[in-house]
Design a protein around this motif. Structure first.
Motif, short mmCIF file in Angstrom:
data_model
loop_
_atom_site.label_atom_id
_atom_site.label_comp_id
_atom_site.label_asym_id
_atom_site.label_seq_id
_atom_site.Cartn_x
_atom_site.Cartn_y
_atom_site.Cartn_z
N THR A 1 6.38 -0.88 -15.58
CA THR A 1 6.08 -0.56 -13.96
C THR A 1 6.49 -1.76 -13.45
O THR A 1 6.53 -2.42 -14.00
N THR A 2 7.23 -1.66 -12.10
CA THR A 2 7.82 -2.77 -11.23
C THR A 2 6.97 -3.04 -10.10
O THR A 2 6.40 -2.16 -9.71
N THR A 3 6.85 -3.79 -9.67
CA THR A 3 6.66 -3.80 -8.27
C THR A 3 7.36 -3.35 -6.95
O THR A 3 8.47 -4.02 -7.35
N ASN A 4 7.23 -2.58 -6.29
CA ASN A 4 8.13 -1.83 -5.28
C ASN A 4 7.43 -2.67 -4.19
O ASN A 4 6.71 -3.32 -3.70
N GLN A 5 8.97 -3.74 -3.55
CA GLN A 5 9.04 -4.35 -2.36
C GLN A 5 8.72 -3.67 -1.22
O GLN A 5 7.87 -3.67 -0.31
N ASP A 6 9.20 -2.58 -1.28
CA ASP A 6 8.69 -0.85 0.18
C ASP A 6 7.93 -0.75 -0.26
O ASP A 6 7.79 0.18 -1.30
N PRO A 7 6.92 -0.03 0.29
CA PRO A 7 5.50 0.21 0.21
C PRO A 7 5.60 1.64 -0.13
O PRO A 7 5.02 2.47 -0.20
N ASN A 8 7.16 2.25 0.79
CA ASN A 8 7.55 3.57 0.88
C ASN A 8 7.99 4.17 -0.38
O ASN A 8 8.20 5.24 -0.28
N ASN A 9 8.41 3.48 -1.15
CA ASN A 9 9.24 3.61 -1.95
C ASN A 9 8.12 3.94 -3.91
O ASN A 9 8.75 3.12 -4.00
N LYS A 10 7.49 4.79 -3.05
CA LYS A 10 6.64 4.98 -4.54
C LYS A 10 6.80 6.01 -4.69
O LYS A 10 7.98 6.42 -4.87
N GLN A 11 6.08 6.42 -6.65
CA GLN A 11 7.14 7.58 -7.47
C GLN A 11 6.97 9.02 -6.22
O GLN A 11 5.94 9.46 -5.59
N THR A 12 8.10 9.06 -6.52
CA THR A 12 8.32 10.43 -5.41
C THR A 12 6.82 11.90 -5.91
O THR A 12 7.04 12.10 -7.22
N GLY A 13 6.41 12.61 -5.00
CA GLY A 13 6.10 13.77 -5.61
C GLY A 13 4.51 12.75 -4.95
O GLY A 13 3.72 13.95 -5.28
N SER B 1 1.67 12.63 -3.65
CA SER B 1 0.63 13.02 -1.22
C SER B 1 -0.13 11.43 -1.06
O SER B 1 0.40 11.44 0.07
N LEU B 2 -0.49 10.25 -1.43
CA LEU B 2 -0.46 9.49 -1.15
C LEU B 2 0.83 8.45 -1.53
O LEU B 2 0.50 7.00 -1.67
N ARG B 3 1.40 8.66 -1.19
CA ARG B 3 3.02 7.37 -1.82
C ARG B 3 2.58 6.41 -0.89
O ARG B 3 3.33 5.31 -1.40
N LYS B 4 2.30 6.55 0.58
CA LYS B 4 2.55 6.05 1.68
C LYS B 4 2.12 4.94 2.13
O LYS B 4 1.98 4.23 2.38
N SER B 5 0.60 5.75 0.87
CA SER B 5 -0.63 4.41 1.06
C SER B 5 -0.62 3.78 0.31
O SER B 5 -1.34 2.63 0.64
N ARG B 6 -0.37 4.20 -1.11
CA ARG B 6 -0.60 3.21 -2.17
C ARG B 6 0.14 1.50 -2.34
O ARG B 6 1.31 1.70 -1.39
N GLY B 7 -1.27 -0.05 -2.41
CA GLY B 7 -0.08 -0.33 -2.25
C GLY B 7 -0.83 -1.01 -1.14
O GLY B 7 -0.99 -2.48 -1.11
N LEU B 8 -1.18 -0.70 0.10
CA LEU B 8 -1.51 -1.33 1.32
C LEU B 8 -3.11 -1.70 1.13
O LEU B 8 -4.05 -1.33 -0.12
N LEU B 9 -2.91 -2.89 1.33
CA LEU B 9 -4.05 -3.12 2.15
C LEU B 9 -5.26 -2.49 3.00
O LEU B 9 -4.33 -1.95 3.94
N ARG B 10 -6.26 -2.87 2.42
CA ARG B 10 -7.11 -1.74 2.97
C ARG B 10 -8.36 -2.08 3.43
O ARG B 10 -8.65 -3.52 2.52
N THR B 11 -9.39 -1.96 4.36
CA THR B 11 -10.62 -2.31 4.71
C THR B 11 -11.71 -1.74 4.49
O THR B 11 -11.53 -0.59 4.77
N PHE C 1 1.81 -10.52 0.27
CA PHE C 1 1.01 -9.31 0.72
C PHE C 1 2.26 -8.64 2.47
O PHE C 1 2.43 -7.41 2.70
N GLN C 2 2.15 -9.81 3.07
CA GLN C 2 2.91 -9.51 3.92
C GLN C 2 4.52 -9.16 3.62
O GLN C 2 4.99 -8.49 4.29
N LYS C 3 4.93 -10.15 2.71
CA LYS C 3 6.21 -9.72 2.26
C LYS C 3 6.59 -8.30 1.96
O LYS C 3 7.69 -8.08 2.15
N GLY C 4 5.86 -8.00 1.38
CA GLY C 4 5.82 -6.83 0.76
C GLY C 4 5.44 -5.87 1.15
O GLY C 4 5.69 -4.40 0.59
N GLY C 5 5.22 -5.71 3.04
CA GLY C 5 4.39 -4.71 3.44
C GLY C 5 3.62 -4.58 3.57
O GLY C 5 3.22 -2.79 3.45
N PHE C 6 2.39 -4.23 2.34
CA PHE C 6 1.64 -4.20 2.64
C PHE C 6 0.07 -4.61 3.99
O PHE C 6 -0.83 -4.04 3.51
#
Length: 714
Positions: free
Chosen positions: A456-468, A470-480, A675-680
């Protein structure tokens, strides 16, 4: 004329009576499902008659359902529980009415449900019974799911399954049997079947239902019975590996078949027996939960025990300690998340020592923040466990500095006034469930990717997750974390000023934001667990392993704890850097707790040997005192040690003391940039005012509490 009307009325009355009876029976079934009566345990004298009556009733029910079981096997799950169990395994399934046949006064309904691309139909005189019949067929189809199955399971399925790599060997009970601690046995009459896995094949994944095998078996087979096996074969040394103690052996009897499980305690033995019964009868698989474990940078490859055995021992160690501490008080037994830290020496499991045991799932209310550093802001179990570990490090430094006790876990670095952890000491974290935040963003039923974790490699684009996904846009993001609640939300700050919280803003009603546990663990895997103050005295320390008790998914936990920024961290100063911990689930995952989380946190650490109950909404103990692991108490211990080591003037203001170790602060900045550079997102910064407290004058109560709670080891 009257006779004709009388005859018509006589023909109508049976129809009305039948319709009323069917409506009454449906209402009775609904009441029984909502308010189930407590079933009395049958006496041994009546058990045989009750069993025969129940068998007769089940046979009649099967006949009325138009032979819903296609293969004629009478060992189907109870129709009463089929709907509930299928909903728990596949919450998103929907039932559709396919057809309605027969006369209007006695219709036959056909209901269909789609599971994993297959449609299963059930027919009955009511829609409810038709749904149950369809759900029962769907449950039986689990042997057709897209994962590998043993040969004997695949042959029972009507559909064609993939070629398996599992071999089955039949061994007589009189012969010698050799296996390891993870072997599962099936006994039918006088023979035992032992299943062994091919060493170079990826093991099948576990169904991600979040449910215990014991619970699943109880729902499917209410009459399943467990019995302990204490014959000579179970205690023979030939059944044990050279590095393990005697194992327990339990059998579960289901529909006349015996399924035997072995383990180092009774619970694991029963769980493995239940797993084998579910695999054999229903095609479920429990070998690996969420994929293979994640290997460590530092864990040796030539250990005398398996990785899964290490995970199970750590989990059991923490669970047993918590049960021992709370067995007399039901109130503090209530918990949703349990965490703890275990220390080992030279990777020897016999030297395991529990450093701390903690519970908790909430954070402090914004209007109850303090300026003296005596309250705990984040009372999540894994966060306060790390604070307990820091307290333990202070005590061990005190042993070395004040008493020159070489039993300390630290040693002095030659030609330096700093210290480092001995190479023989390792720390292991146990969490009863995946950490909140990015590590928990997956569906329990989600299949494991074909890729191995190492690929598994790290995606610099947080939206470029595994296709299909449902939560691919949220994965990897910092959360509170949500203030005074549970769950997390993505960080919405888009600029540095938005990521900085202010004291007057929080007191004015703004929500207090605290970074999720997944994000904090990720940063600690790069900069260490010791914090800013201890970094002045010691080299960074890291977790050697992180064990997840439930909701473990190797791909997602790997991404959450280090992989999302692994290739984005640049120019981090030595000795800081990524230390990949060994991450694994356990053989017997904890059941998901649906009860409401309590508003208290339980804390026990080996230094004070005392139990603390902290009000999570206020950050203080129930007696309104500061906790032993608060900022102020730990800062006072740091000041005491610094005055003995450093000749220079030691800052007494907390925020100034944290800036002494420049490399540590630089490492934190680099992680935040990654985190900021990766768009997270941007790391949320707490109000600076809460770190500006001064201990120069010394709080008398705080000093007395610190001195009393730092015992020395003889």
């Amino acid at each position: 004329m009257l006779s004709v009307e009388h005859n018509a009325l006589q023909q109508t009355l049976p129809t009305l009576s039948h319709g009323y009876k069917r409506m009454r029976d449906d209402l009775h079934d609904t009441q029984q499902s909502v308010w189930p009566k407590k079933r009395s345990k049958p006496s041994p004298a009546n058990s045989s008659s009750l069993s025969s009556n129940q068998s007769s009733t089940n046979n009649n029910s099967n006949n009325n359902n138009n032979n819903n079981n296609n293969n004629g096997d009478t060992s189907s799950p109870s129709s009463k529980n089929a709907l509930m169990l299928l909903h728990e395994l596949k919450p998103s399934v929907e039932y559709k009415l396919v057809a309605q046949t027969g006369p209007s006064h006695r219709p036959i309904f056909t209901m269909a449900v789609e599971v994993n691309g297959q449609v299963f139909e059930g027919m009955a005189q009511t829609k409810k019974e038709a749904k149950q019949a369809a759900a029962e067929k769907a449950l039986r189809s689990f042997s057709d799911l897209p994962f590998q199955l043993p040969d004997d399971l695949a042959n029972e399925s009507e559909a064609t399954t993939a070629t398996t790599t599992t071999t089955t060997t039949t061994v007589n009970t009189d012969n010698d049997i050799t296996n390891d601690s993870s072997s599962l046995l099936i006994e039918n009459n006088d023979n035992i079947q032992r299943t062994t896995q091919s060493p170079n094949i990826v093991e099948p994944r576990e169904i991600q239902s979040g449910l215990s095998p014991l619970y699943l078996l109880n729902q499917l087979k209410r009459d399943a019975q467990f019995e302990a096996i204490t014959d000579e074969a179970s205690s023979s040394s030939s059944l044990l590996t050279t590095n393990e103690q005697r194992e327990f052996k339990f059998a579960v009897i289901v529909d006349g078949q015996r399924f035997i499980g072995m383990g180092r305690n009774k619970k694991i033995a029963k769980t493995r027996a239940a797993q084998l019964a579910l695999e054999k009868l229903f095609g479920m698989c429990f070998d690996k939960e969420g994929g293979i474990p994640i290997e460590s940078d530092t864990l040796p490859t030539d250990l005398p025990y398996s990785r899964r055995n290490l995970a199970d021992r750590i989990a059991t160690c923490i669970q047993d300690k918590f049960n021992q501490l709370t067995h007399n008080d039901v109130r503090i037994q209530r918990r949703k998340v349990l965490a703890g830290v275990v220390q080992t020496r030279n990777y020897d499991l016999e030297t395991m020592e529990v450093i701390c045991v903690t519970t908790g799932t909430k954070c402090i209310n914004g209007d109850r923040l303090t300026l003296n550093g005596q309250s705990l802001n984040d009372c999540h179990a894994e966060i306060i466990a790390r604070r307990c570990l820091i307290r333990y490090c202070y005590q061990q430094l005190k042993l070395l500095i004040e008493e020159n006790n070489h039993e300390s876990i630290f040693e002095k670095i030659p030609d330096s006034d700093r210290f480092r952890l001995k190479s023989s000491i390792t720390f292991h974290l146990y969490i009863s469930t995946s950490p909140c935040g990015d590590g928990r963003l997956f569906a329990p039923q989600e299949a494991v990717s074909e890729q191995s974790p190492s690929s598994t490699t790290t995606n610099q684009d947080p939206n470029n997750k595994q296709t299909g996904h449902s939560l691919r846009k949220s994965r990897g993001l910092l959360r509170t974390k949500i203030e005074a609640g549970e769950g997390t939300i993505p960080v919405t700050a888009k600029s540095l000023y938005q990521s900085m919280q202010t004291w007057d803003g929080i007191l004015g009603g703004e929500r207090l934001l605290t970074m999720s546990c997944s994000d904090k663990l990720c940063r600690w895997n790069f900069i260490g667990l010791q914090g800013a103050l201890l970094s002045v005295l010691i080299e960074p320390i890291y977790y050697t392993s992180i064990i997840i008790g439930s909701l473990y998914h190797s791909e997602h936990i790997r991404r959450a704890l280090f992989a999302r920024i692994e290739n984005l961290v640049k120019n981090i100063p030595t000795p800081y850097g990524l230390r990949r911990p060994f991450i694994s689930g356990v053989s017997s995952p904890e059941m998901r707790t649906t009860s409401r989380a309590p508003n208290h946190a339980f804390i026990w650490n080996c230094v004070d040997q005392k139990c603390e109950i902290v009000d999570t909404l206020g950050g203080l103990t129930t007696s309104r005192e500061s906790s032993f692991i608060s900022k102020a108490v730990l800062f006072q211990q740091w000041l005491t040690l610094m005055r003995q080591i450093k000749l220079d003037t030691v800052p007494t203001i907390y925020c100034d003391a944290k800036q002494l170790e420049a490399n540590y602060q630089t490492a934190k900045i680099e992680i935040n940039k990654a985190f900021q550079k990766g768009g997270f997102g941007l790391w949320i910064i707490k109000p600076h005012e809460q770190d500006e407290f001064d201990l120069s004058s010394g709080d008398a109560t705080l000093l007395r509490q610190t001195n009393q709670s730092m015992p020395s080891m003889d």
